[in-house]
Write an enzyme that holds these catalytic residues in place. Structure first.
Site, short mmCIF file in Angstrom:
data_model
loop_
_atom_site.label_atom_id
_atom_site.label_comp_id
_atom_site.label_asym_id
_atom_site.label_seq_id
_atom_site.Cartn_x
_atom_site.Cartn_y
_atom_site.Cartn_z
N GLY A 52 -21.70 7.50 28.96
CA GLY A 52 -23.07 7.82 28.60
C GLY A 52 -24.02 7.42 29.71
N CYS A 79 -15.82 4.31 30.47
CA CYS A 79 -17.07 3.96 31.15
C CYS A 79 -18.01 3.21 30.19
CB CYS A 79 -17.71 5.21 31.75
SG CYS A 79 -18.87 4.85 33.08
N TYR A 80 -19.07 3.85 29.67
CA TYR A 80 -19.98 3.18 28.75
C TYR A 80 -19.21 2.59 27.57
CZ TYR A 80 -23.99 2.34 25.67
OH TYR A 80 -24.91 1.74 24.84
N HIS A 167 -13.46 7.96 34.93
CA HIS A 167 -13.42 9.11 34.02
C HIS A 167 -12.08 9.84 34.17
CE1 HIS A 167 -17.57 9.15 32.49
NE2 HIS A 167 -17.88 8.60 33.65
N GLU A 169 -10.96 12.17 32.39
CA GLU A 169 -11.04 13.55 31.91
C GLU A 169 -11.39 14.54 33.00
OE1 GLU A 169 -15.14 11.71 30.94
OE2 GLU A 169 -13.06 11.06 31.21
N ASP A 225 -15.70 36.32 20.94
CA ASP A 225 -15.84 35.49 19.75
C ASP A 225 -15.92 36.31 18.46
OD1 ASP A 225 -15.92 33.41 21.56
OD2 ASP A 225 -18.09 33.26 21.54
N LYS A 365 -14.02 28.13 23.85
CA LYS A 365 -13.86 29.53 24.25
C LYS A 365 -12.42 29.85 24.68
CE LYS A 365 -16.73 32.42 25.14
NZ LYS A 365 -17.28 33.55 24.36
#
Length: 509
Positions: A52, A79-80, A167, A169, A225, A365
């Protein structure tokens, strides 16, 4: 129900990326803002606290009681999230001497830990923080450091709780996917059974129970979609699904007839409504982009509502809402503040007394495309570029006329077909053409011309939230430019947009 990983969002720009990494393991996950926490169910197998932008030292910093999750479930703080657990555990978090941003390399501490299983000793990770854990609390065992960060990763003794300052990710953390796999599959014990085929099977059963023999209306756009949502509903309720495809006169060249034919071929119960004249009349003389959007939206609702009244006993409106739409439309204080009031989530006009069904609202998506693939939908349907709801209305800068629509449809057709012929279409996330409100001087056949200018736009992206301009080959751009100027009457100049998002947006209006 699925095995679920719960992601608590503290406002990181990477929170959706954490979710995507978990989903890539065929494990279901949900993102919830820190101040809208859900009840913990038996399906939740682990929790990830996101990063964050705030400092845990701020008086108004986002707060939760991390002990509500620790010891009950495996926990990973990023992290945060890692700093919050350390601070609440009695440790110290201080401003970094310099803001640590960019690549770093881990050094493991002590024995190999389950979170770092199969991770190389000097694995590259991505740092992005201005605070550092300077003193780890008792029982917070350091399992990795970097040259500048002593507490790069820790494991709380006696718990399946881990914290990382970096991070995992993001792609710059080269073995971050393996770390997330270690946490989700090994530490949380997930088995990865949330596959596209399983989603189709489960969703079809759920839709059958939810809808019964009710009549359902869906506004088909020709996009991925709405198309996948239509096929799921078709599998569930067959002819009780009524698809309406409105031609607003602002579609791509021949798109109205092509889309109708494609979906009729798939067995859908679909009605095409050519309302071009209504849209052109309503847009006459209007140049303001926001006004154009509102007019297009209003006329669409009017046309769609008139058509829906022809369907007896319609009780439901189906929409192609996907998970990023839902996340972006959540309004909370701090993280996840409303980015936009999304057209798929903003609700319906009061006069349309229909309940809403959204079979794709839990999918990203790329997952929507995988679900479509699992149902046997053709690649040319699933791999279509995104196209804005207001269509060419926001790709014609200034007022909209039939002549301008004709010109930009011809330009767009040459550009898109050119991308396909050159094998470039699937390398581009979105491409389109823009009609500019200026004329330029040119020379054709020894005569002076003063005609229209068009811009070409092609971007690469994963979700549209950020995008980079595509470095298309000069030879290709030169060929397309020549073809447009030679074949499209009224155009004598072609330019190429080399702006990224941010600071620009993908569309010009």
């Amino acid at each position: 129900m699925h095995q679920t990983i719960l992601i608590i969002d503290f406002g990181s720009q990477f929170t959706q990326l954490i979710a995507r990494r978990v989903r890539e393991l065929n494990v279901y996950c949900e993102i919830h803002p820190y101040n809208h926490l859900p009840e913990l169910s038996a399906d939740v197998k682990g929790v990830i606290f996101s990063g964050g932008p705030a400092s845990v030292r701020d008086a108004d910093a986002p707060q939760i009681n991390t002990l509500d999750f620790r010891k009950k479930l495996p926990v990973l703080g990023v992290c945060y999230g890692a700093q919050l657990m350390a601070l609440q555990g009695g440790g110290k978090v201080q401003p970094s001497a310099t803001r640590e941003y960019g690549r770093a390399h881990l050094t493991h501490q002590g024995n190999s830990d389950s979170f770092l299983k199969n991770i190389a000793p000097a694995s590259q990770v991505w740092m992005s923080h201005s605070d550092t854990i300077t003193d780890a609390p008792a029982g917070f065992n350091i399992i990795a450091s970097t040259e500048d960060v002593k507490v790069a990763a820790y494991h709380i003794e006696g718990e399946s709780t881990f914290g990382v300052q970096f991070h995992p990710e993001v792609v710059h953390s080269t073995e971050g996917k393996q770390m997330i796999r270690n946490f989700v599959m090994d530490i949380c014990g997930c088995n990865g059974d949330w596959t596209p085929g399983f989603f189709v099977e489960e969703t079809v059963k759920s839709l059958q129970q939810q809808l019964g023999n009710d009549q359902v209306i869906l506004g088909l756009s020709g996009g991925v979609d709405s198309g996948v949502a239509a096929m799921l509903l078709h599998k569930a309720i067959g002819k009780n699904l009524h698809c309406i495809f409105v031609n607003n006169g602002l579609l791509r060249k021949n798109e109205f007839t092509q889309v109708l034919e494609m979906y009729k071929h798939l067995g859908l119960n679909i009605t095409g409504v050519d309302a071009s004249r209504e849209f052109y009349d309503a847009l006459k003389g209007v140049s303001d982009p926001e006004q154009k959007r509102k007019i297009i939206g209003r006329v669409f609702i009017e046309v769609f509502d008139a058509q829906s009244h022809k369907i007896d006993n319609a009780l439901w409106l189906a929409q192609g809402t996907i998970y990023p739409d839902v996340i972006e439309s959540v309004s909370v204080k701090g993280p996840s503040a409303t980015i936009k009031s999304h057209h798929n989530v903003g609700g319906l006009p009061d006069f349309m007394k229909l309940k809403v069904v959204e079979p794709l609202r839990s999918l990203f998506k790329d997952e929507v495309r995988e679900v479509g693939k699992a149902m046997g939908m053709a690649p040319e349907l699933l791999n279509r570029h995104p196209f804005p709801g207001p269509g060419l209305g926001i790709r014609i800068l200034g007022d909209v006329t039939e002549e301008k629509v004709r010109i930009i449809q011809e330009v767009d057709a040459i550009f898109i077909e050119g991308l396909k012929s050159a094998g470039l279409y699937d390398q581009v996330w979105q491409a389109g053409s823009i009609f500019l409100p200026i004329n330029s001087v040119g020379v054709m056949g020894d005569e002076r011309t003063y005609e229209h200018v068009v811009a070409l736009r092609a971007v690469s992206s994963t979700d549209g939230m950020t995008a980079d301009w595509c470095h298309l080959p000069y030879e290709f751009l030169g060929k397309i430019s020549n073809e447009i100027i030679n074949k499209v009457k009224g155009v004598n100049r072609v330019v190429y947009d080399i702006s990224s998002k941010p600071p620009a947006t993908i569309e010009w209006e």
